[in-house]
Design a protein around this motif. Structure first.
Motif, PDB file in Angstrom:
ATOM      1  N   CYS A 121      -6.928  -0.555  -0.342  1.00 43.38           N
ATOM      2  CA  CYS A 121      -6.222  -1.114   0.804  1.00 43.38           C
ATOM      3  C   CYS A 121      -7.228  -1.506   1.884  1.00 43.38           C
ATOM      4  O   CYS A 121      -8.143  -0.743   2.188  1.00 43.38           O
ATOM      5  CB  CYS A 121      -5.223  -0.096   1.358  1.00 43.38           C
ATOM      6  N   CYS A 124      -0.086   3.296   3.614  1.00 38.71           N
ATOM      7  CA  CYS A 124       0.276   2.786   4.939  1.00 38.71           C
ATOM      8  C   CYS A 124       1.433   1.785   4.874  1.00 38.71           C
ATOM      9  O   CYS A 124       1.870   1.283   5.904  1.00 38.71           O
ATOM     10  CB  CYS A 124      -0.934   2.153   5.621  1.00 38.71           C
ATOM     11  N   CYS A 154       0.837  -1.195   0.000  1.00 39.94           N
ATOM     12  CA  CYS A 154       0.000   0.000   0.000  1.00 39.94           C
ATOM     13  C   CYS A 154       0.875   1.250   0.000  1.00 39.94           C
ATOM     14  O   CYS A 154       1.751   1.392   0.851  1.00 39.94           O
ATOM     15  CB  CYS A 154      -0.911   0.009   1.233  1.00 39.94           C
TER      16      CYS A 154
HETATM   17 ZN   LIG Z   1      -3.067   1.091   3.260  1.00 42.54          ZN
END
Ligand SMILES: [Zn+2]
Length: 80
Positions: A37, A18, A15
Protein backbone atom coordinates in the motif's frame (compact mmCIF):
# COMPACT_ATOMS: atom_id res chain seq x y z
CA UNK A 1 6.39 -14.94 -11.76
CA UNK A 2 3.24 -12.94 -12.45
CA UNK A 3 4.48 -9.39 -12.01
CA UNK A 4 7.54 -7.49 -13.11
CA UNK A 5 9.90 -5.87 -10.65
CA UNK A 6 8.36 -2.55 -11.67
CA UNK A 7 5.62 -1.45 -9.26
CA UNK A 8 2.18 -1.27 -10.83
CA UNK A 9 -1.09 -0.05 -9.37
CA UNK A 10 -3.78 -2.69 -9.00
CA UNK A 11 -7.02 -1.15 -10.30
CA UNK A 12 -9.92 -1.42 -7.87
CA UNK A 13 -7.83 -2.99 -5.09
CA UNK A 14 -8.63 -1.86 -1.56
CA UNK A 15 -5.99 -1.83 1.16
CA UNK A 16 -7.01 -4.25 3.97
CA UNK A 17 -5.31 -2.03 6.55
CA UNK A 18 -6.29 1.56 5.70
CA UNK A 19 -9.22 0.75 3.34
CA UNK A 20 -7.99 3.19 0.70
CA UNK A 21 -9.00 2.29 -2.86
CA UNK A 22 -6.46 2.14 -5.73
CA UNK A 23 -3.55 2.49 -3.29
CA UNK A 24 -2.21 -1.07 -3.77
CA UNK A 25 0.86 -1.62 -5.95
CA UNK A 26 2.08 -5.08 -7.03
CA UNK A 27 5.68 -5.99 -7.85
CA UNK A 28 8.08 -8.93 -7.98
CA UNK A 29 11.08 -9.18 -5.69
CA UNK A 30 13.53 -12.14 -5.80
CA UNK A 31 10.95 -14.32 -7.62
CA UNK A 32 8.18 -13.56 -5.14
CA UNK A 33 5.13 -11.41 -5.79
CA UNK A 34 4.23 -8.75 -3.27
CA UNK A 35 1.44 -6.23 -2.86
CA UNK A 36 2.06 -3.03 -1.01
CA UNK A 37 0.00 0.00 0.00
CA UNK A 38 1.34 3.43 -0.94
CA UNK A 39 -0.88 5.06 1.67
CA UNK A 40 0.21 3.10 4.77
CA UNK A 41 2.82 0.47 5.75
CA UNK A 42 0.85 -2.55 4.49
CA UNK A 43 2.98 -5.13 2.60
CA UNK A 44 2.14 -8.76 1.87
CA UNK A 45 3.63 -11.65 -0.11
CA UNK A 46 1.20 -13.11 -2.68
CA UNK A 47 2.80 -16.59 -2.94
CA UNK A 48 -0.38 -18.63 -2.25
CA UNK A 49 -2.55 -17.02 -4.95
CA UNK A 50 0.12 -17.33 -7.62
CA UNK A 51 0.74 -21.05 -6.93
CA UNK A 52 -2.98 -21.83 -7.30
CA UNK A 53 -3.20 -19.98 -10.60
CA UNK A 54 -0.27 -21.88 -12.09
CA UNK A 55 -1.75 -25.26 -11.13
CA UNK A 56 -5.14 -24.47 -12.70
CA UNK A 57 -3.50 -23.34 -15.95
CA UNK A 58 -1.45 -26.54 -16.24
CA UNK A 59 -4.51 -28.77 -15.70
CA UNK A 60 -6.48 -26.94 -18.40
CA UNK A 61 -3.65 -27.29 -20.92
CA UNK A 62 -3.41 -31.05 -20.33
CA UNK A 63 -7.16 -31.51 -20.89
CA UNK A 64 -7.10 -29.58 -24.16
CA UNK A 65 -4.11 -31.57 -25.46
CA UNK A 66 -5.62 -34.99 -24.69
CA UNK A 67 -8.91 -34.05 -26.39
CA UNK A 68 -7.09 -32.93 -29.54
CA UNK A 69 -5.19 -36.25 -29.75
CA UNK A 70 -8.43 -38.24 -29.45
CA UNK A 71 -10.10 -36.34 -32.32
CA UNK A 72 -7.12 -36.94 -34.63
CA UNK A 73 -7.18 -40.69 -33.92
CA UNK A 74 -10.92 -41.04 -34.57
CA UNK A 75 -11.04 -39.33 -38.00
CA UNK A 76 -8.75 -41.79 -39.94
CA UNK A 77 -10.74 -44.77 -38.61
CA UNK A 78 -14.00 -43.40 -40.02
CA UNK A 79 -12.53 -42.63 -43.48
CA UNK A 80 -11.22 -46.18 -43.80
ZN1 LIG B 1 -3.05 1.04 3.23
Amino acid sequence: MAYSTKRRFMAGAVCPRCSTMDSIVVFNLDGKDFRECVNCDFKEEMRLNIATGELQTRVNHHEEESQAVQVINIIPDKSN
